[in-house]
Scaffold this motif. Structure first.
Motif, mmCIF file in Angstrom:
data_model
loop_
_atom_site.group_PDB
_atom_site.id
_atom_site.type_symbol
_atom_site.label_atom_id
_atom_site.label_comp_id
_atom_site.label_asym_id
_atom_site.label_seq_id
_atom_site.Cartn_x
_atom_site.Cartn_y
_atom_site.Cartn_z
ATOM 1 N N UNK A 1 21.881 31.937 14.218
ATOM 2 C CA UNK A 1 22.883 32.457 15.155
ATOM 3 C C UNK A 1 22.901 31.644 16.443
ATOM 4 N N UNK A 2 21.742 31.155 16.869
ATOM 5 C CA UNK A 2 21.684 30.300 18.061
ATOM 6 C C UNK A 2 22.562 29.079 17.826
ATOM 7 N N UNK A 3 22.380 28.439 16.693
ATOM 8 C CA UNK A 3 23.165 27.243 16.382
ATOM 9 C C UNK A 3 24.651 27.563 16.290
ATOM 10 N N UNK A 4 24.972 28.678 15.666
ATOM 11 C CA UNK A 4 26.364 29.057 15.524
ATOM 12 C C UNK A 4 27.029 29.371 16.847
ATOM 13 N N UNK A 5 26.341 30.084 17.701
ATOM 14 C CA UNK A 5 26.917 30.483 18.989
ATOM 15 C C UNK A 5 26.951 29.336 19.990
ATOM 16 N N UNK A 6 25.939 28.470 19.977
ATOM 17 C CA UNK A 6 25.870 27.392 20.973
ATOM 18 C C UNK A 6 26.404 26.068 20.449
ATOM 19 N N UNK A 7 26.595 25.959 19.140
ATOM 20 C CA UNK A 7 27.123 24.726 18.571
ATOM 21 C C UNK A 7 26.159 23.564 18.643
ATOM 22 N N UNK A 8 24.868 23.858 18.638
ATOM 23 C CA UNK A 8 23.835 22.831 18.709
ATOM 24 C C UNK A 8 22.698 23.208 17.783
ATOM 25 N N UNK A 9 22.048 22.227 17.177
ATOM 26 C CA UNK A 9 20.875 22.554 16.370
ATOM 27 C C UNK A 9 19.710 23.001 17.253
ATOM 28 N N UNK A 10 18.970 23.968 16.772
ATOM 29 C CA UNK A 10 17.753 24.405 17.464
ATOM 30 C C UNK A 10 16.685 23.352 17.168
ATOM 31 N N UNK A 11 16.017 22.842 18.195
ATOM 32 C CA UNK A 11 14.958 21.854 17.947
ATOM 33 C C UNK A 11 13.934 22.408 16.947
ATOM 34 N N UNK A 12 13.464 21.545 16.062
ATOM 35 C CA UNK A 12 12.556 21.976 14.996
ATOM 36 C C UNK A 12 11.339 22.721 15.510
ATOM 37 N N UNK A 13 10.737 22.250 16.608
ATOM 38 C CA UNK A 13 9.536 22.913 17.106
ATOM 39 C C UNK A 13 9.848 24.302 17.669
ATOM 40 N N UNK A 14 11.002 24.474 18.286
ATOM 41 C CA UNK A 14 11.394 25.793 18.784
ATOM 42 C C UNK A 14 11.719 26.709 17.615
ATOM 43 N N UNK A 15 12.407 26.178 16.618
ATOM 44 C CA UNK A 15 12.715 26.953 15.407
ATOM 45 C C UNK A 15 11.413 27.448 14.768
ATOM 46 N N UNK A 16 10.431 26.563 14.669
ATOM 47 C CA UNK A 16 9.155 26.928 14.057
ATOM 48 C C UNK A 16 8.451 28.025 14.858
ATOM 49 N N UNK A 17 8.437 27.901 16.177
ATOM 50 C CA UNK A 17 7.804 28.935 17.008
ATOM 51 C C UNK A 17 8.516 30.274 16.822
ATOM 52 N N UNK A 18 9.839 30.267 16.831
ATOM 53 C CA UNK A 18 10.600 31.509 16.696
ATOM 54 C C UNK A 18 10.383 32.158 15.330
ATOM 55 N N UNK A 19 10.088 31.365 14.314
ATOM 56 C CA UNK A 19 9.773 31.910 12.991
ATOM 57 C C UNK A 19 8.431 32.646 12.990
ATOM 58 N N UNK A 20 7.601 32.348 13.977
ATOM 59 C CA UNK A 20 6.302 33.016 14.100
ATOM 60 C C UNK A 20 6.341 34.162 15.098
ATOM 61 N N UNK A 21 7.119 33.987 16.160
ATOM 62 C CA UNK A 21 7.260 35.032 17.169
ATOM 63 C C UNK A 21 8.607 34.861 17.869
ATOM 64 N N UNK A 22 9.344 35.939 17.971
ATOM 65 C CA UNK A 22 10.673 35.886 18.592
ATOM 66 C C UNK A 22 10.529 36.070 20.102
ATOM 67 N N UNK A 23 9.888 35.097 20.731
ATOM 68 C CA UNK A 23 9.674 35.112 22.170
ATOM 69 C C UNK A 23 8.220 35.366 22.529
ATOM 70 N N UNK A 24 7.812 34.809 23.668
ATOM 71 C CA UNK A 24 6.443 34.963 24.164
ATOM 72 C C UNK A 24 6.499 35.257 25.648
ATOM 73 N N UNK A 25 5.779 36.277 26.050
ATOM 74 C CA UNK A 25 5.654 36.607 27.463
ATOM 75 C C UNK A 25 4.176 36.708 27.807
#
Length: 146
Positions: free
Chosen positions: A26-50
């Motif tokens: 959805x990020x790619x679809x809404x922003x029209x840009x590929x999500x960097x591979x390393x960010x994609x990988x992190x998000x697959x493990x956790x949808x955000x970190x605080x």
């Protein structure tokens, strides 16, 4: 790997449940840009970190979409700043400054940049997401990227 690294750097890190591939797409679809591979990988493990004192360390998919959409379509921001279309913001320092990838037509990772909300400067701060997390953890205060 991501949780181990982040826990090592940020004792009080809080992890959200993993994002699905469809949510990340959805990020790619809404922003029209590929999500960097390393960010994609992190998000697959956790949808955000605080972490305490580390506002917006890495945003969730929803935060990435909302913030980038706002920056790109806000008329008042367009009058003050250069275009944000080539940036993909993924975190912030809690004081108005944002962290982003510069998205080029190629899939090449250009590193992580800090955007200064007062000067509109866009400055390289890290080679990768891992480098960004390490530099930010080792910093003394919010101005580590200046």
């Amino acid at each position: 790997m991501w949780e181990d690294l982040i826990r090592e750097l940020y004792e009080d890190a809080e992890f959200a449940p993993a994002a699905s591939a469809a949510e990340i797409d959805q990020v790619e679809g809404r922003l029209g840009q590929p999500v960097p591979n390393e960010l994609r990988d992190l998000l697959r493990h956790t949808n955000g970190v605080h972490a305490e004192g580390q506002s917006g360390l890495v945003w969730s998919v929803e935060e990435i979409i909302e913030s980038n959409t706002q920056f790109r379509h806000d008329v008042a921001l367009a009058e003050l700043y250069m275009s944000f279309d080539q940036l993909m913001f993924f975190g912030d320092n809690g004081g108005g400054d944002q962290f982003a990838y510069v998205r080029l037509p190629s899939e090449e990772n250009t590193g992580v940049y800090a955007w200064d909300h007062e000067t509109d400067d866009r400055k390289w701060v890290a080679n990768s997401l891992i480098d960004y997390l390490r530099r930010r953890a080792g910093a003394d205060g919010d101005g580590w990227f200046r």
